[in-house]
Motif scaffolding. Structure first.
Motif, PDB file in Angstrom:
ATOM      1  N   SER B  37       0.863  -1.177   0.000  1.00 22.83           N
ATOM      2  CA  SER B  37       0.000   0.000   0.000  1.00 22.83           C
ATOM      3  C   SER B  37       0.896   1.222   0.000  1.00 22.83           C
ATOM      4  CB  SER B  37      -0.873  -0.017   1.259  1.00 22.83           C
ATOM      5  OG  SER B  37      -0.031   0.143   2.396  1.00 22.83           O
ATOM      6  N   PRO B  38       0.342   2.408  -0.339  1.00 25.97           N
ATOM      7  CA  PRO B  38       1.167   3.620  -0.331  1.00 25.97           C
ATOM      8  C   PRO B  38       1.844   3.830   1.033  1.00 25.97           C
ATOM      9  CG  PRO B  38      -0.925   4.066  -1.389  1.00 25.97           C
ATOM     10  CD  PRO B  38      -1.009   2.677  -0.852  1.00 25.97           C
ATOM     11  N   GLU B  39       1.143   3.440   2.113  1.00 24.88           N
ATOM     12  CA  GLU B  39       1.723   3.627   3.461  1.00 24.88           C
ATOM     13  C   GLU B  39       2.998   2.784   3.600  1.00 24.88           C
ATOM     14  OE1 GLU B  39      -1.789   2.776   3.298  1.00 24.88           O
ATOM     15  OE2 GLU B  39      -2.031   4.938   3.158  1.00 24.88           O
ATOM     16  N   HIS B  40       2.901   1.528   3.127  1.00 28.99           N
ATOM     17  CA  HIS B  40       4.077   0.648   3.204  1.00 28.99           C
ATOM     18  C   HIS B  40       5.241   1.219   2.405  1.00 28.99           C
ATOM     19  CE1 HIS B  40       1.468  -2.839   4.569  1.00 28.99           C
ATOM     20  NE2 HIS B  40       2.445  -2.751   5.458  1.00 28.99           N
ATOM     21  N   MET B  41       4.900   1.759   1.218  1.00 31.05           N
ATOM     22  CA  MET B  41       5.939   2.337   0.352  1.00 31.05           C
ATOM     23  C   MET B  41       6.613   3.508   1.062  1.00 31.05           C
ATOM     24  SD  MET B  41       6.052   0.867  -2.694  1.00 31.05           S
ATOM     25  CE  MET B  41       6.540   2.047  -3.926  1.00 31.05           C
ATOM     26  N   LEU B  42       5.782   4.386   1.657  1.00 38.27           N
ATOM     27  CA  LEU B  42       6.334   5.560   2.335  1.00 38.27           C
ATOM     28  C   LEU B  42       7.174   5.140   3.533  1.00 38.27           C
ATOM     29  CD1 LEU B  42       3.321   8.040   2.158  1.00 38.27           C
ATOM     30  CD2 LEU B  42       5.511   8.189   0.974  1.00 38.27           C
ATOM     31  N   LYS B  43       6.661   4.120   4.237  1.00 37.45           N
ATOM     32  CA  LYS B  43       7.392   3.637   5.412  1.00 37.45           C
ATOM     33  C   LYS B  43       8.755   3.065   4.983  1.00 37.45           C
ATOM     34  CE  LYS B  43       6.918   0.443   9.220  1.00 37.45           C
ATOM     35  NZ  LYS B  43       6.379  -0.860   9.475  1.00 37.45           N
ATOM     36  N   ALA B  44       8.712   2.341   3.861  1.00 40.11           N
ATOM     37  CA  ALA B  44       9.966   1.748   3.365  1.00 40.11           C
ATOM     38  C   ALA B  44      10.960   2.852   2.997  1.00 40.11           C
ATOM     39  CB  ALA B  44       9.669   0.865   2.162  1.00 40.11           C
ATOM     40  N   LEU B  45      10.443   3.876   2.297  1.00 40.85           N
ATOM     41  CA  LEU B  45      11.336   4.963   1.860  1.00 40.85           C
ATOM     42  C   LEU B  45      11.858   5.772   3.042  1.00 40.85           C
ATOM     43  CD1 LEU B  45       9.673   6.323  -1.392  1.00 40.85           C
ATOM     44  CD2 LEU B  45      11.967   5.381  -1.138  1.00 40.85           C
ATOM     45  N   ASP B  46      11.116   5.733   4.144  1.00 42.67           N
ATOM     46  CA  ASP B  46      11.494   6.482   5.345  1.00 42.67           C
ATOM     47  C   ASP B  46      12.638   5.791   6.101  1.00 42.67           C
ATOM     48  OD1 ASP B  46      10.977   8.823   6.614  1.00 42.67           O
ATOM     49  OD2 ASP B  46       9.863   7.830   8.231  1.00 42.67           O
ATOM     50  N   SER B  47      12.813   4.495   5.829  1.00 42.84           N
ATOM     51  CA  SER B  47      13.834   3.741   6.569  1.00 42.84           C
ATOM     52  C   SER B  47      15.228   4.115   6.072  1.00 42.84           C
ATOM     53  CB  SER B  47      13.558   2.238   6.366  1.00 42.84           C
ATOM     54  OG  SER B  47      14.759   1.534   6.295  1.00 42.84           O
ATOM     55  N   ARG B  48      16.152   4.387   7.035  1.00 40.73           N
ATOM     56  CA  ARG B  48      17.523   4.792   6.683  1.00 40.73           C
ATOM     57  C   ARG B  48      18.209   3.695   5.868  1.00 40.73           C
ATOM     58  NH1 ARG B  48      21.039   5.015  11.037  1.00 40.73           N
ATOM     59  NH2 ARG B  48      22.899   5.660   9.916  1.00 40.73           N
ATOM     60  N   GLU B  49      17.982   2.430   6.304  1.00 47.62           N
ATOM     61  CA  GLU B  49      18.648   1.299   5.641  1.00 47.62           C
ATOM     62  C   GLU B  49      18.204   1.196   4.186  1.00 47.62           C
ATOM     63  OE1 GLU B  49      17.138   1.067   8.556  1.00 47.62           O
ATOM     64  OE2 GLU B  49      18.663   0.398   9.985  1.00 47.62           O
ATOM     65  N   ILE B  50      16.888   1.353   3.984  1.00 50.43           N
ATOM     66  CA  ILE B  50      16.382   1.191   2.611  1.00 50.43           C
ATOM     67  C   ILE B  50      16.826   2.365   1.737  1.00 50.43           C
ATOM     68  CG2 ILE B  50      14.264   1.079   1.207  1.00 50.43           C
ATOM     69  CD1 ILE B  50      13.090  -0.702   3.412  1.00 50.43           C
TER      70      ILE B  50
END
Lengths: 216, 262
Positions: B37-50
């Motif tokens: 979902s868009p939330e998952h995508m944003l959360k992923a992009l927010d992660s320093r590691e990713i």
């Protein structure tokens, strides 16, 4: 003058054996031969794109068989013109002068004169894609002449053209050769072309070149 | 009636096969997208590691594709324009990275750098094993093989005559290639770079074996997908996978657009 003395050359099954002939200064020679008889190989040997196994090649007073193509002082017009695909007609004709680092003014004037003489001055800003066969051959001729060669080598320059264009380009070739006082070797499989253009005629058969006298 | 007569069975069959394959790919992507979902995508992009993994992937893929081109142009030209003893053998060796399982390439790299020559290279230049340089090298070994194939095909299709004419006009062979052949081969060069880039983006096995999967160090996007899956974060893994699809599509569409514009 172009002179080949006892040239031997082979590639796979095909070979030229003891080929000797001479094209006199400022004459238009036509060499006839069947497809696959080795006509193009002879032109390539004179150009320096292939090296003979044995024998000597003279252009004017220079023995050239070990010189690279760039130092042989000749103009080469292949069958389909082989224009440079990414360059405009202006760049194609001015290519040899660019390599010689001639001043821009001289380049412009030589390109302009040649383009006008060859009837391609309206195409100077065009690229090769979309040009007709006749236009391509005229441009290839201009590109070869810009370097002021002593010798002009024409590898089946008319074979890809339709009948009307063929006549025009044939007339042009003859007049250019006369005007620039060039020694020309024209390769063809057509006897009609030879009759129309040749001061001297040769026939290439079974790896050997023989002069054809009038009436033979 | 006239319409039906104009429809050929042959072309209809080809159309059906193409449509079925395209639909299958779209369904795969759609199913994967639906899992996130868009939330998952944003959360992923927010992660320093990713974010680190995205940056490292884009950087290494771009560098690798440039290196691949530098090698592919001369080798492709040599194979297309010359005949020499042992050419078939050389061509077969150049294809090895294409046919070998990628994991084996990683293993070969790892073992090579344990040898005396490998040690000497690492000591006198740069450490490759388990470093970012190793990521680039692992991507390069496979990407270059594809780039060489593309460049060889490009030079095969370009006549050598213009180059030969340039030589009679005053060029050496090298100049003729630079002034006449390479400008005519730019579409092939663009294609070779994009193939190498796309291969490098998806490279996982050799990087895992040779450069490791150290977070924030040698972690590229496929490594992230694997790391996230291995700890049960399927949503993050899917989000990163979709990012990869996006990057790959963006690069391929840009390259194609550039190819048509220039």
């Amino acid at each position: 003058m172009i002179r080949l003395e006892n040239i031997f050359w082979s590639a796979g099954e095909f070979s030229l054996r003891d080929v000797s002939f001479s094209v006199p200064e400022a004459k238009y020679a036509v060499m006839m031969g069947k497809t696959g008889s080795g006509k193009t190989s002879i032109v390539e040997l004179i150009c320096g794109l292939r090296w003979p196994d044995r024998g000597r090649i003279w252009i004017g007073d220079d023995e050239v068989q070990y010189l690279p193509p760039a130092r042989r002082g000749l103009g080469y017009v292949p069958q389909d013109g082989a224009l440079f695909p990414t360059m405009t007609v202006r760049e194609q004709i001015g290519f040899a002068l660019r390599l010689r680092k001639r001043p821009e003014k001289e380049k412009e004037s030589v390109v302009g004169e040649l383009a006008e003489q060859l009837g391609v001055d309206h195409l100077l800003d065009r690229k090769p894609a979309g040009l007709s066969g006749g236009e391509k051959q005229r441009i290839a001729l201009g590109r070869a002449l810009a370097a002021h060669p002593k010798v002009l080598l024409l590898d089946e320059p008319l074979s890809a053209l339709d009948e009307d264009t063929r006549d025009d380009v044939a007339d042009l070739l003859k007049s250019i050769q006369r005007e620039h006082n060039l020694t020309a070797l024209h390769i063809t499989h057509s006897g009609t072309e030879a009759e129309r253009l040749a001061d001297v005629k040769f026939r290439l058969e079974d790896g050997q070149v023989n002069e054809v006298r009038d009436g033979e | 009636m006239r319409f039906w007569r104009r429809i050929s069975v042959f072309w209809t069959l080809l159309g059906i096969i193409t449509a079925a394959y395209v639909v299958f790919i779209i369904l795969l992507l759609q199913a994967t997208a639906a899992y996130s979902s868009p939330e998952h995508m944003l959360k992923a992009l927010d992660s320093r590691e990713i974010r680190h993994s995205v940056n490292l992937s884009l950087l290494t893929c771009s560098l690798t594709s440039l290196l691949c081109l530098l090698v592919a142009v001369p080798i492709g030209y040599l194979l297309a324009r010359s005949r020499f003893w042992g050419k078939n053998l050389v061509e077969s060796i150049l294809d090895i990275p294409i046919v070998l399982p990628p994991m084996v390439i990683g293993l070969c790299l790892l073992i090579f750098f344990q040898t005396a020559l490998g040690n000497w290279i690492e000591e006198s230049t740069q450490r490759f094993t388990y470093t970012v340089y190793g990521v680039v090298l692992a991507q390069f070994v496979i990407g270059a093989a594809f780039a060489i194939r593309t460049m060889r095909g490009t030079f095969d299709h370009l006549s050598s005559r213009p180059e030969e004419v340039a030589m009679t006009l005053g060029c050496s062979r090298g100049w003729a290639v630079c002034l006449v052949t390479l400008p005519a081969a730019w579409r092939g060069m663009l294609a070779a770079m994009s193939v190498a880039w796309a291969r490098s983006l998806g490279e996982f096995g050799p990087i895992l074996v040779f450069a490791g999967a150290a977070r924030m160090k040698t972690e590229v996007l496929p490594t992230t997908v694997w790391l996230e899956m291995s700890v049960g974060n399927l949503e993050e893994a899917v989000a990163v996978s979709l990012l990869m699809v996006f990057f790959a599509m963006a690069v391929l569409v840009t390259v194609r657009w550039l190819g048509e514009r220039i």
